[in-house]
Design an enzyme around this catalytic site. Structure first.
Site, PDB file in Angstrom:
ATOM      1  N   SER A  81      13.808  98.270   4.197  1.00  8.00           N
ATOM      2  CA  SER A  81      14.646  98.139   5.392  1.00  8.00           C
ATOM      3  C   SER A  81      15.064  96.718   5.744  1.00  8.00           C
ATOM      4  O   SER A  81      16.019  96.524   6.491  1.00  8.00           O
ATOM      5  CB  SER A  81      13.942  98.787   6.593  1.00  8.00           C
ATOM      6  OG  SER A  81      13.879 100.182   6.403  1.00  8.00           O
ATOM      7  N   LYS A  83      15.587  93.644  15.893  1.00  6.37           N
ATOM      8  CA  LYS A  83      15.736  95.054  15.556  1.00  6.37           C
ATOM      9  C   LYS A  83      15.182  95.901  16.699  1.00  6.37           C
ATOM     10  O   LYS A  83      14.212  95.500  17.364  1.00  6.37           O
ATOM     11  CB  LYS A  83      14.961  95.337  14.267  1.00  6.37           C
ATOM     12  CG  LYS A  83      15.107  96.743  13.698  1.00  6.37           C
ATOM     13  CD  LYS A  83      14.343  96.865  12.378  1.00  6.37           C
ATOM     14  CE  LYS A  83      14.571  98.227  11.734  1.00  6.37           C
ATOM     15  NZ  LYS A  83      13.886  98.338  10.425  1.00  6.37           N
ATOM     16  N   SER A 138      16.820 100.250   6.989  1.00  8.30           N
ATOM     17  CA  SER A 138      17.031 100.612   8.370  1.00  8.30           C
ATOM     18  C   SER A 138      17.366  99.422   9.277  1.00  8.30           C
ATOM     19  O   SER A 138      17.807  99.643  10.400  1.00  8.30           O
ATOM     20  CB  SER A 138      15.782 101.313   8.899  1.00  8.30           C
ATOM     21  OG  SER A 138      14.704 100.423   9.010  1.00  8.30           O
TER      22      SER A 138
END
Lengths: 552, 552
Positions: B231, B130, B207
């Site tokens: 997330s 990420k 996210s």
């Protein structure tokens, strides 16, 4: 309102005094005589008690436990002896905030009449509590008048108090703190000044000052203090006690009242203070393996503790920190450190190394701890004083900034937290800069350096105290030796001071040497674990004490 | 400055695009064709790759590890297959922020030439990251233009990245996030919109949306996401992945960039997302027993994890939470929960119980989580946008309050922390209200309820998500079944709505049913451990998946 607060103070003090049985009250002359015979509080109290009581109070928790189990003493006799002694000590040095003698004696009587076959682990053992612990029916004041006359309910009771009760402990007193606990001297408008019971010329320290004084004069075998900036270690060091500042999440803080509740960065912790390291280890072992507070308190976690584990790894490494590069330790502390180093190096399989984190980091951690304590600009403390109109205590003036100073915003607070975490990380990096085989299991470090006289709180640095709270290392205050004029009466040469702050510290030390009142005063150091191992600091502390005494 | 930000966005997008080898670039027609063939992204990508590559990418981490060890494939072949596939997927759904193909292929080549006798645990395994993880020489943007073109140094590199490198992992891509990560839809001015790879009609979630999309279409076997409010779990649930939100202090966050660094209350955690539960367990086992990040990262602690432990206690209790009393779970979730309950009750030694914490507490935890996220009134997010003049993304509007709204003071923040802790304590009290034998080892609970279409983020409640972050329970997103029109096309009766918010949720569900685009969409639940046991949720998750598949 101006004078109203004084009446309320009078009312609280009377409430407290009236709980001392008439036969235990001392006249003013006796009180002054004992206080003036500065280094003999415990001996003078001995003279006021029958031998049977002194035999009980002059013993350890574990010995008491045996005596109770073997019916050599009754729970009532034990409770009576400690209630009596606590009442006498209190009248001399002013260390209690709540007296629970009636309940204590009644419970003890009941324990004697109806003894279970298997005794709970603290059956009949009196345990004293700092005035942050909530006990049903009595106040928790934190030293604030604003919190007096608001007795706690059963639901309010601190988890640790309930656990102690369930383990058979006898609750008999609560002990003094400075308002908010954010001071290292124990004085409040509400309860007045608490004196040191090892030497009444000096402060008892703080904030667990009442506990220090009470245990120091054998009015308790073990008590609970708290430590957000030395509050267990300072009074322990000033009374020659072993006092453990455990790492967070070990001894439960659930429903223990506190300043700044919800301030998670540099948390206050609750821990034991005692005269005997075996007692302290027994308490922590109970916590880990018997009380298991993590089942109740979401802030607690399981942790390893085994009071019976006295094994050490081969090539056991101990770090010795001779200074922080900012404040020169006193000659007594340097000698104590050297004594530890020599003792360790004399034991096969043990090895002392120098522990010297960068001066800038030491300095930064100290600044960050102060910044944390000042983050609300003293607003909470001020609001507690303002609520009743009692005047701000002088000792708290450094904590309360002038009205123009705003509290931090949440973003400033997060930024501070981030910087604190960075500093912790750099301290870890220093630890990791050693090869694995050279990384110390424990670190020995100065703590309070020297005593201070009433009113001189700011002359005793907390530079060797606050960084431990920031790092959240378990730290054990350990009495290493005591002041002997013939060898320790050494002035510091202020020309060698590292900076102005160091010079001031040296000047105060020289003043103390001139005053010549420190004979016999305990010289304590602290044992820390850089890997958060509560068991390790206590195990090593016990071992070191034994070696030091056999080397004497 | 007004248009300057657009040029910078263009520059960043070009920088990214230029790292896709010319031979791997897709024409617009192909991209649109695949995107429009909404539920067949992976199948369409398969057609663009040679069989040998699909054989590699259509496998698990553990199988790949074996193949590499047995020289059935080379590290280069593996790296090549995943780089190629990631490039293709990205061009369809827009899931990458950084491309490291050159470094990845070079490293893989080196690994093939110079293979050690004992292979490190992730030798030659591509792992996706990420865009919060710092990797030397590339940006970490957090979705903000303001953080682009500031490549990280070697010193900046996240500890977890270094640990992965040291374990032999191949780093080849970083993946999209919404700016600040405080949204459940993945879109930014900088990188545009990330689509779901299971069904491009729907959002990828967020996210960790880039990770979800990439792993969902087999462009990665395992990637790292973070979770401060769902997330990891949300994109995992929307791609049928297993995604673990571990408890804090397990996978190291050291030097992983984040919003609100230093916000210790309701912390973001970093954890693995994968298609295969065995892979995920292998990763966590490595963490606990091999990587041991607690030796480096002061925020980490040792924790128990054993991927090979498949033993369960006798009379294993599983809590089933059919709702929170505020939002009615969708018919698919209720069926999935019932399926789990029946499956569990059908296994000897296992027992499902109803888990129903008080509605007021569920509601309060949700409010507290929101209050926490809004404590700075969006000041930090706003300052990041303002720094370059890029306009605030619509999805972040709920996070940024109008200018008149002040950040919390530190005292308000401490008070909020205290209230959060009180709520956690009451949740524990609910758990403790069960007799010891009836306390669940794990709890199965709804998570995302249903997918949402681009732009409809606020129509998908996070009520079943945020409370887990507040409690800091490890929670595993687990695909239980998938949407089948013939049995799941059930509208909700809005007359039965518990409140207005519930009614809105129901209406959106009915809209989705009307649209009839959910065929095959994964239906995921979450498995939580009320005792913070990361191993337990994964062990039980694996067991449940196995039982569910054998019951099919």
């Amino acid at each position: 309102m101006t004078n109203c607060w004084k009446e309320l103070v009078e009312k609280k003090r009377n409430q407290l005094y009236n709980k001392i049985p008439a036969g235990w009250r001392l006249d003013e002359e006796t009180i002054n005589r004992i206080k003036n015979d500065s280094t003999n509080v415990a001996a003078n109290i001995d003279k006021l008690c029958p031998k049977e009581e002194n035999d009980i109070t002059n013993t350890t928790l574990l010995e008491l436990k045996d005596k109770i189990a073997n019916k050599k003493v009754s729970c009532y006799e034990v409770a009576y002896a400690f209630c009596h002694r606590a009442a006498l000590i209190h009248q001399v040095v002013n260390c209690l905030t709540e007296i629970l003698f009636d309940e204590a004696l009644e419970t003890a009587k009941r324990y004697d009449l109806d003894t279970p076959d298997v005794l709970p682990p603290l059956y009949g053992i009196p345990i004293s509590l700092k005035d942050q612990c909530n006990v049903e029916n009595v106040d928790t004041t934190l030293g604030y008048l604003n919190r007096a006359f608001k007795p706690k309910s059963k639901q309010d009771e601190s988890l640790i108090v309930t656990l102690l009760r369930d383990a058979g402990a006898i609750l008999y007193v609560k002990t003094t703190v400075p308002p908010s606990m954010m001071a290292t001297e124990t004085v409040s408008n509400l309860f007045g000044y608490t004196y040191n019971t090892i030497n009444t010329n000096f402060s008892t320290g703080g904030s667990s000052g009442g506990e220090g004084a009470l245990i120091g004069a054998r009015g308790s075998v073990l008590g609970l203090g708290t430590d957000i900036g030395g509050s267990i270690r300072i009074p322990s060091s000033y009374h020659g006690l072993v006092g453990l500042r455990p790492s967070t999440g070990t001894v439960p803080y659930l429903r223990v009242d506190n300043s700044w509740e919800g301030r998670e960065v540099i948390s206050s912790v609750i821990g034991p203070m005692s005269r005997d390291i075996k007692d302290l280890r027994y308490f922590m072992d109970l916590m880990a393996n018997d009380f298991k507070p993590h089942l109740e308190d979401v802030k607690c976690s399981p942790f390893y503790f085994d009071a019976k584990n006295d094994r050490f790894t081969n090539d056991y490494v101990v770090g010795i920190q001779y200074g922080d590069g900012v404040i020169t330790p006193t000659p007594t502390d340097l000698q104590a450190l050297k004594l530890c180093e020599d003792t360790i190096n004399s034991i096969p399989g043990f090895r002392a190394i120098k522990w010297s984190p960068p001066t800038e980091l030491n300095d930064e951690m100290y600044s960050l701890a102060w910044e944390t304590d000042l983050a609300d600009a003293g607003k909470e403390i001020k609001s507690e004083f303002d609520a009743t109109g009692e005047p701000l205590c002088e000792i708290l003036e450094p904590m309360v900034l002038d009205d123009s100073r705003k509290q931090y915003t949440v973003n400033q607070w997060w930024d501070l937290s981030r910087r604190i975490n960075d500093a912790k990380q750099r301290y870890r990096d220093y630890y990791n800069s050693f090869e694995t085989k050279d990384r110390p299991s424990v670190i020995i470090c100065p703590s309070t350096l020297h005593p201070f006289k009433p009113g001189n709180m700011l002359k005793a640095t907390v530079r060797y105290i606050l960084f431990v709270n920031l790092l959240n290392f378990p730290s054990l205050s350990l009495p290493i030796t005591s002041f002997k004029s013939e060898i320790h009466k050494i002035k510091q040469d202020t020309c060698t001071a590292l900076n102005h702050e160091d010079e001031i510290e040296m000047e105060y030390w020289n003043e103390l040497i001139n005053d010549d009142q420190m004979e016999g005063f305990p010289i304590s150091l602290q044992i820390m674990s850089p890997t958060f191992d509560n068991n390790e600091v206590c195990k090593f502390g016990a071992f070191l004490l034994e070696k030091l005494s056999s080397h004497k």
